[in-house]
Write a protein that holds these residues in place. Structure first.
Motif, PDB file in Angstrom:
ATOM      1  N   LEU A  81       0.784  -1.341  -0.015  1.00 34.30           N
ATOM      2  CA  LEU A  81       0.023  -0.020  -0.003  1.00 34.30           C
ATOM      3  C   LEU A  81       0.821   1.202  -0.007  1.00 34.30           C
ATOM      4  CD1 LEU A  81      -2.892  -1.323   2.549  1.00 34.30           C
ATOM      5  CD2 LEU A  81      -3.170  -0.664   0.135  1.00 34.30           C
ATOM      6  N   ARG A  82       2.080   1.319   0.654  1.00 35.38           N
ATOM      7  CA  ARG A  82       2.776   2.464   0.695  1.00 35.38           C
ATOM      8  C   ARG A  82       3.395   2.604  -0.563  1.00 35.38           C
ATOM      9  NH1 ARG A  82       7.774   3.514   0.173  1.00 35.38           N
ATOM     10  NH2 ARG A  82       8.515   1.445   0.010  1.00 35.38           N
ATOM     11  N   MET A  83       4.005   1.594  -1.365  1.00 35.49           N
ATOM     12  CA  MET A  83       4.528   1.720  -2.748  1.00 35.49           C
ATOM     13  C   MET A  83       3.367   2.160  -3.830  1.00 35.49           C
ATOM     14  SD  MET A  83       6.633  -1.689  -3.029  1.00 35.49           S
ATOM     15  CE  MET A  83       7.103  -1.281  -4.895  1.00 35.49           C
ATOM     16  N   MET A 186       5.079  22.845   9.266  1.00 31.34           N
ATOM     17  CA  MET A 186       5.358  21.431  10.045  1.00 31.34           C
ATOM     18  C   MET A 186       3.852  20.637  10.310  1.00 31.34           C
ATOM     19  SD  MET A 186       8.216  20.728  11.205  1.00 31.34           S
ATOM     20  CE  MET A 186       9.897  21.574  11.255  1.00 31.34           C
ATOM     21  N   ASP A 187       2.831  21.463  10.160  1.00 32.36           N
ATOM     22  CA  ASP A 187       1.609  20.646  10.455  1.00 32.36           C
ATOM     23  C   ASP A 187       1.302  19.791   9.033  1.00 32.36           C
ATOM     24  OD1 ASP A 187       0.886  22.123  12.477  1.00 32.36           O
ATOM     25  OD2 ASP A 187      -0.572  23.528  11.560  1.00 32.36           O
ATOM     26  N   ARG A 188       1.689  20.200   7.888  1.00 33.00           N
ATOM     27  CA  ARG A 188       1.482  19.453   6.742  1.00 33.00           C
ATOM     28  C   ARG A 188       2.535  18.186   6.958  1.00 33.00           C
ATOM     29  NH1 ARG A 188       3.517  20.466   0.601  1.00 33.00           N
ATOM     30  NH2 ARG A 188       2.345  18.628  -0.293  1.00 33.00           N
ATOM     31  N   VAL A 189       3.624  18.330   7.482  1.00 35.51           N
ATOM     32  CA  VAL A 189       4.517  17.127   7.851  1.00 35.51           C
ATOM     33  C   VAL A 189       3.759  16.248   8.777  1.00 35.51           C
ATOM     34  CG1 VAL A 189       6.862  16.538   8.915  1.00 35.51           C
ATOM     35  CG2 VAL A 189       6.740  18.347   7.162  1.00 35.51           C
ATOM     36  N   GLU A 190       3.142  16.798   9.876  1.00 36.92           N
ATOM     37  CA  GLU A 190       2.598  15.992  10.699  1.00 36.92           C
ATOM     38  C   GLU A 190       1.314  15.251  10.087  1.00 36.92           C
ATOM     39  OE1 GLU A 190       1.269  18.018  14.103  1.00 36.92           O
ATOM     40  OE2 GLU A 190       3.341  18.749  14.593  1.00 36.92           O
ATOM     41  N   ARG A 191       0.450  15.678   9.306  1.00 38.27           N
ATOM     42  CA  ARG A 191      -0.519  15.256   8.509  1.00 38.27           C
ATOM     43  C   ARG A 191      -0.035  14.176   7.704  1.00 38.27           C
ATOM     44  NH1 ARG A 191      -2.278  20.639   7.719  1.00 38.27           N
ATOM     45  NH2 ARG A 191      -1.663  20.538   5.624  1.00 38.27           N
ATOM     46  N   GLU A 197       1.380   6.433   4.382  1.00 39.75           N
ATOM     47  CA  GLU A 197       2.581   5.844   4.542  1.00 39.75           C
ATOM     48  C   GLU A 197       3.932   6.032   4.011  1.00 39.75           C
ATOM     49  OE1 GLU A 197       2.374   3.484   6.969  1.00 39.75           O
ATOM     50  OE2 GLU A 197       0.167   3.617   7.178  1.00 39.75           O
ATOM     51  N   MET A 198       3.992   7.293   3.502  1.00 41.59           N
ATOM     52  CA  MET A 198       5.055   7.771   2.866  1.00 41.59           C
ATOM     53  C   MET A 198       6.228   7.745   3.498  1.00 41.59           C
ATOM     54  SD  MET A 198       3.176  11.214   1.319  1.00 41.59           S
ATOM     55  CE  MET A 198       4.962  11.840   0.350  1.00 41.59           C
ATOM     56  N   ARG A 205      10.769  15.906   0.901  1.00 42.94           N
ATOM     57  CA  ARG A 205      10.875  16.265  -0.676  1.00 42.94           C
ATOM     58  C   ARG A 205       9.575  17.274  -0.896  1.00 42.94           C
ATOM     59  NH1 ARG A 205       8.382  14.317  -5.060  1.00 42.94           N
ATOM     60  NH2 ARG A 205       7.958  12.202  -3.945  1.00 42.94           N
ATOM     61  N   VAL A 206       8.216  16.706  -0.609  1.00 44.75           N
ATOM     62  CA  VAL A 206       7.101  17.421  -0.855  1.00 44.75           C
ATOM     63  C   VAL A 206       6.850  18.592  -0.121  1.00 44.75           C
ATOM     64  CG1 VAL A 206       6.033  15.199  -2.080  1.00 44.75           C
ATOM     65  CG2 VAL A 206       5.488  15.685   0.441  1.00 44.75           C
ATOM     66  N   THR A 207       7.623  18.755   1.061  1.00 42.59           N
ATOM     67  CA  THR A 207       7.413  19.729   1.909  1.00 42.59           C
ATOM     68  C   THR A 207       8.613  20.808   1.967  1.00 42.59           C
ATOM     69  OG1 THR A 207       8.008  18.341   3.876  1.00 42.59           O
ATOM     70  CG2 THR A 207       5.807  18.517   3.567  1.00 42.59           C
ATOM     71  N   GLY A 208       9.590  20.511   0.954  1.00 37.64           N
ATOM     72  CA  GLY A 208      10.537  21.491   0.965  1.00 37.64           C
ATOM     73  C   GLY A 208      11.541  21.468   1.480  1.00 37.64           C
ATOM     74  N   PHE A 209      11.928  20.343   2.257  1.00 40.65           N
ATOM     75  CA  PHE A 209      13.214  20.013   2.887  1.00 40.65           C
ATOM     76  C   PHE A 209      14.013  19.276   2.154  1.00 40.65           C
ATOM     77  CE2 PHE A 209      10.236  20.853   6.509  1.00 40.65           C
ATOM     78  CZ  PHE A 209      10.770  21.566   7.346  1.00 40.65           C
TER      79      PHE A 209
END
Length: 238
Positions: A81-83, A186-191, A197-198, A205-209
């Motif tokens: 499911l993660r993949m 950071m809220d987006r990271v938490e969500r 399961e990313m 990558r998707v949050t800009g770090f």
């Protein structure tokens, strides 16, 4: 499995197939099917492969008078499911595997249908099929865009202050952003940690770090936990 559908009622609703999560890979050999995925309609044509997870707001069906010939796989398990979610996030539910990739899918399905396999052997074939779609999704992925200047400043601040102040206020000041904007990131990271399961690297990558390492350091300063420790709390609560 392998099926041919001709001018008959054939329809699957992704919200009416139970509550246990699983995924379906369905490759079109001939004819054409239809897919409504989250309100967006797609045609499923020869050589295309559909990937969907359950439960999810989608429906796939055969149009009246139509013909659809296809083979399919059903997989379950956390890693599968993660993949699948990684593929869906990058490429959506319709993929066009290469000729070799489609042949690998067909060979895996044929082996599952005709050979007496142990559960472990069957799982290997299922994951190989999913890997074909993963390769198809990421083969043409665009190069990673350059970081925005404010994020670059945050990374420099983290690198030079690993033993110092890495709270949200300090990161916001280094970036020239408001505390609210940094907190939202950071809220987006938490969500994403909670609802998906990313991998941490993909969330970074998707949050800009820059990478998982930078995200982990900033997240620990923000929450007092590493991203994986935060996710483990979610799993314990289930």
């Amino acid at each position: 499995g392998y099926e041919q559908r001709r001018n008959e009622l054939y329809s699957w609703d992704g919200m009416k197939r139970g509550t246990e999560p699983f995924l379906v890979i369905q490759h079109t050999i001939l004819g054409e099917g239809r897919l409504d995925f989250g309100g967006v309609r797609h045609k499923l044509q020869m050589g295309q492969t559909m990937l969907v997870t359950m439960p999810h707001a989608h429906r796939y069906w055969l149009e009246r008078g139509g013909h659809w010939e296809y083979f399919w796989f059903i997989l379950s398990g956390r890693e599968a499911l993660r993949m699948a979610r990684e593929v869906l996030a990058v490429a959506g539910p319709i993929l066009q595997p290469s000729r070799d990739g489609a042949a690998h899918l067909a060979d895996a399905c044929h082996a599952l249908l005709t050979r007496q396999l142990t559960p472990a052997q069957a799982s290997v074939l299922g994951y190989q099929a999913l890997a074909v779609l993963h390769d198809a999704a990421f083969a043409g992925a665009s190069p990673r865009p350059a970081l925005a200047p404010e994020l670059a400043r945050v990374l420099v601040h983290i690198e030079t202050n690993l033993g110092g102040d890495l709270r949200v206020d300090a990161l916001a000041q280094a970036a020239g952003l408001s505390r609210t904007k940094c907190a939202r990131r950071m809220d987006r990271v938490e969500r994403l940690l909670t609802a998906s399961e990313m991998k941490v690297a993909d969330i970074a990558r998707v949050t800009g770090f820059a990478d998982a390492n930078y995200l982990s350091k900033a997240f620990r300063r923000h929450r007092g936990l590493s991203p994986m420790e935060f996710r483990a709390q979610r799993d314990e609560a289930v």
